[in-house]
Every structure is written in structure tokens, then in C-alpha cells.
Design a protein around this motif. Structure first.
Motif, short mmCIF file in Angstrom:
data_model
loop_
_atom_site.label_atom_id
_atom_site.label_comp_id
_atom_site.label_asym_id
_atom_site.label_seq_id
_atom_site.Cartn_x
_atom_site.Cartn_y
_atom_site.Cartn_z
N SER A 258 29.04 10.50 -12.48
CA SER A 258 30.45 10.11 -12.55
C SER A 258 30.63 8.67 -13.02
O SER A 258 31.71 8.30 -13.50
N ALA A 259 29.59 7.84 -12.86
CA ALA A 259 29.68 6.44 -13.28
C ALA A 259 28.27 5.89 -13.45
O ALA A 259 27.31 6.41 -12.88
N LEU A 260 28.18 4.84 -14.26
CA LEU A 260 26.90 4.18 -14.54
C LEU A 260 26.96 2.74 -14.06
O LEU A 260 27.98 2.07 -14.22
N VAL A 261 25.84 2.27 -13.50
CA VAL A 261 25.74 0.87 -13.10
C VAL A 261 24.46 0.29 -13.70
O VAL A 261 23.38 0.85 -13.51
N TYR A 262 24.61 -0.81 -14.41
CA TYR A 262 23.48 -1.51 -15.02
C TYR A 262 23.26 -2.83 -14.28
O TYR A 262 24.19 -3.63 -14.15
N VAL A 263 22.05 -3.05 -13.80
CA VAL A 263 21.72 -4.28 -13.09
C VAL A 263 20.72 -5.06 -13.96
O VAL A 263 19.54 -4.70 -14.03
N ALA A 264 21.21 -6.11 -14.64
CA ALA A 264 20.36 -6.88 -15.56
C ALA A 264 19.52 -5.93 -16.40
O ALA A 264 18.30 -6.05 -16.50
N ALA A 265 20.19 -4.96 -17.02
CA ALA A 265 19.49 -3.83 -17.62
C ALA A 265 19.77 -3.70 -19.11
O ALA A 265 20.80 -4.14 -19.63
N ARG A 266 18.83 -3.05 -19.79
CA ARG A 266 19.02 -2.68 -21.18
C ARG A 266 20.16 -1.65 -21.27
O ARG A 266 20.25 -0.77 -20.43
N ALA A 267 20.96 -1.78 -22.32
CA ALA A 267 22.06 -0.83 -22.51
C ALA A 267 22.23 -0.58 -24.01
O ALA A 267 23.20 -1.02 -24.63
N PRO A 268 21.28 0.13 -24.61
CA PRO A 268 21.35 0.35 -26.05
C PRO A 268 22.41 1.38 -26.42
O PRO A 268 22.87 2.15 -25.60
N ASP A 269 22.77 1.37 -27.69
CA ASP A 269 23.60 2.43 -28.23
C ASP A 269 22.69 3.58 -28.65
O ASP A 269 21.46 3.44 -28.66
N ALA A 270 23.25 4.71 -28.98
CA ALA A 270 22.45 5.85 -29.42
C ALA A 270 21.67 5.49 -30.68
O ALA A 270 22.23 4.93 -31.63
N ASP A 271 20.37 5.77 -30.65
CA ASP A 271 19.47 5.54 -31.78
C ASP A 271 19.30 4.07 -32.15
O ASP A 271 18.77 3.75 -33.22
N GLU A 272 19.72 3.18 -31.29
CA GLU A 272 19.61 1.75 -31.57
C GLU A 272 18.19 1.26 -31.28
O GLU A 272 17.56 1.69 -30.30
N ASP A 273 17.71 0.35 -32.09
CA ASP A 273 16.41 -0.29 -31.86
C ASP A 273 16.65 -1.47 -30.92
O ASP A 273 17.09 -2.54 -31.34
N TYR A 274 16.35 -1.25 -29.63
CA TYR A 274 16.63 -2.30 -28.65
C TYR A 274 15.81 -3.55 -28.93
O TYR A 274 16.31 -4.67 -28.78
N THR A 275 14.56 -3.38 -29.34
CA THR A 275 13.72 -4.54 -29.63
C THR A 275 14.33 -5.41 -30.71
O THR A 275 14.35 -6.65 -30.60
N ALA A 276 14.86 -4.78 -31.75
CA ALA A 276 15.51 -5.53 -32.82
C ALA A 276 16.76 -6.24 -32.31
O ALA A 276 17.02 -7.39 -32.67
N LEU A 277 17.51 -5.57 -31.45
CA LEU A 277 18.70 -6.19 -30.86
C LEU A 277 18.30 -7.41 -30.03
O LEU A 277 18.92 -8.48 -30.15
N ALA A 278 17.27 -7.28 -29.21
CA ALA A 278 16.84 -8.37 -28.34
C ALA A 278 16.38 -9.58 -29.15
O ALA A 278 16.53 -10.73 -28.71
N LYS A 279 15.81 -9.34 -30.33
CA LYS A 279 15.30 -10.43 -31.16
C LYS A 279 16.42 -11.28 -31.75
O LYS A 279 16.15 -12.36 -32.31
N THR A 280 17.66 -10.83 -31.65
CA THR A 280 18.78 -11.64 -32.14
C THR A 280 19.17 -12.71 -31.12
O THR A 280 20.08 -13.50 -31.38
N TYR A 281 18.49 -12.73 -29.97
CA TYR A 281 18.71 -13.72 -28.92
C TYR A 281 17.38 -14.43 -28.65
O TYR A 281 16.31 -13.87 -28.93
N PRO A 282 17.43 -15.65 -28.10
CA PRO A 282 16.18 -16.35 -27.76
C PRO A 282 15.29 -15.50 -26.85
O PRO A 282 15.77 -14.85 -25.93
N THR A 283 14.00 -15.52 -27.12
CA THR A 283 13.04 -14.71 -26.34
C THR A 283 12.94 -15.25 -24.92
O THR A 283 12.69 -16.45 -24.73
#
Length: 259
Positions: free
Chosen positions: A115-140
């Protein structure tokens, strides 16, 4: 005076219509169903016991709580493990993920019981998104440098665990958590979500402002993108342990429970 058949029929139809309007009005004002179940999923460098501070707070509110033991092998295995637990729930369920398990929540959250989602300091990618590539757009974040591999199995070094993963916990407690750290398989990190449950389910996000494992600005970006009800907690990556009251309240909000 006797009512003729036509008058009786007219009155009967009028009564039925009035009853229907009344029922619709009651349905419109009835509060939504309250979730009575919570399923918690852990991420990397941890096991199901990492929710031990949050669980009793949710149970005290009358919620049925299950902490999934994530196999940390492949994303498909991890999602399957969560889905088996979701299948056992007897009604509306809040699905909660910490850290990497935001991937699992995003994928498994399309389950009809959720019924609901809760993210705690968590990854939240879009469908088929490359999360690693997204993360690299921010300081490591600093913790990334502390990951060590034994073949295909990865874990955090003790120094990185204590400083960058559990930095706001007493050292003795952090060392206990380090001792139960579960290794993850490299293949786990290669998985991509095929669904984005946050596009169709109410979502909540807890940003850890002192996070050294996921960049806090990346967390803010993902929370804003999903339109999540968001809180910011002055905590390390392990807000679920250092700030369990705040995390439990957010989950209770998702379950529409009084805090």
C-alpha cells in the motif's frame, strides 16, 4: 388510503435511489484502509537484525512486522525473497527498504499487497535506470573506497564500516554490527529494476544528512523525483539504528497510524 401499484413502484424506486446515494456518500467519507503489516528489507553490509531498533516500536503500535533476510546474491534472488514474504501478508502492507534494498522496494513494490513504500537512505532508481551512472553524477561518498573483495564477495573494511557506514553509533555497537555484516556478490550490483513502484504507490523517504555511504544530495534528488513525503534526519547511513524513533514515525505515517 391504499397506494396503487404504480405509486408503490415509484416510491420503491425513489427509496432505492436514496439508499444508493446514501451508500455512496458513506463510501466517500470512509477513511482509507489502514495497513496492518510492515515488511522491512536490509541492504548491503547488514542483515535482517539491522531493524532491531525499529521493529519493537512498530510492534508497540500494533503492526505485524517481518524483516526479510536478503540473500545479497542477485537482484532477482533478492526480489524473489521479498515477494515470498509479501505473498504471506494478509492485507495492505508497507514495504520499507534501507540502502541498496531500495532497489528491491522499487521492483517488488508493485505487489498488490503493498500500500505504500518507505525508503530509508535508500536507492530509488527509475525503471531500467542505471543507478551506478546516476550516482556518478554526484560526488563519490567515502564508504565506496572501503569496499574490499574476496573473489566475487564484497564487504566493508572495519575502518570504513565504523567511520563511514555507522559513524554516529557508539563504537562498541558499531563493532557488533560489523561482526554480523553479510558479504554481497558482485552480480548483485549489476541488476536493474524493470519496474518503478514509486510511480504508482504512495512513497516516503528519510534522507540521512550525514550519510557517507550514499550522497545525501542524491538521496534528496531521488526523494524529490518520486514526489515522496520526505524527512531529513541528522544521522549516518544507519538512521534506522541511530534515529529509530524518526524512522518508525515515518513508517507509521505510511501505514496511516498515529505516532
Amino acid at each position: 388510503m391504499m397506494m396503487n401499484r404504480r405509486a408503490f413502484s415509484t416510491a420503491l424506486l425513489a427509496g432505492a435511489a436514496a439508499s444508493l446515494v446514501s451508500s455512496r456518500g458513506m463510501a466517500a467519507t470512509t477513511p482509507p484502509v489502514t495497513a496492518r503489516n510492515v515488511v522491512l528489507v536490509h541492504g548491503l553490509f547488514a542483515d535482517g537484525s539491522c531493524w532491531s531498533e525499529v521493529i519493537p516500536r512498530l510492534q508497540a503500535a500494533g503492526l505485524n512486522v517481518t524483516s526479510v533476510q536478503n540473500p545479497l546474491t542477485t537482484l532477482a534472488d533478492a526480489v524473489a525473497s521479498a515477494l515470498r514474504v509479501l505473498d504471506r501478508q494478509d492485507g495492505p502492507t508497507v514495504l520499507v527498504g534501507h540502502s541498496f534494498s531500495g532497489m528491491i522496494v522499487t521492483e517488488a513494490g508493485v505487489h498488490p499487497n503493498v500500500s505504500a513504500l518507505v525508503y530509508v537512505a535508500a536507492r530509488a532508481p527509475d525503471a531500467d535506470e542505471d543507478y551506478t551512472a546516476l550516482a556518478k553524477t554526484y560526488p563519490t561518498p567515502p564508504a565506496s573506497a572501503g569496499i574490499v573483495f574476496d573473489g566475487d564477495e564484497g564487504r566493508l573494511s572495519e575502518q570504513a564500516f565504523l567511520r563511514d557506514f555507522a559513524g554516529d553509533l557508539p563504537e562498541a555497537k558499531a563493532k557488533v554490527l560489523y561482526a554480523v555484516q553479510q558479504p554481497f556478490h558482485k552480480q548483485l550490483l549489476a541488476g536493474k529494476t524493470s519496474h518503478a513502484a514509486w510511480r504508482s504507490k504512495p512513497s516516503y523517504y528519510a534522507v540521512s544528512t550525514e550519510d557517507r555511504t550514499i550522497n545525501p544530495d542524491l538521496e534528496r534528488f531521488m526523494a524529490k523525483r518520486m514526489g515522496a513525503t520526505t524527512i531529513e534526519v541528522k544521522a549516518s547511513h544507519l538512521a534506522l539504528i541511530s534515529q529509530p524513533d524518526a524512522i518508525a514515525r515515518l513508517i507509521l505515517d505510511a501505514a496511516r497510524q498515529p505516532s
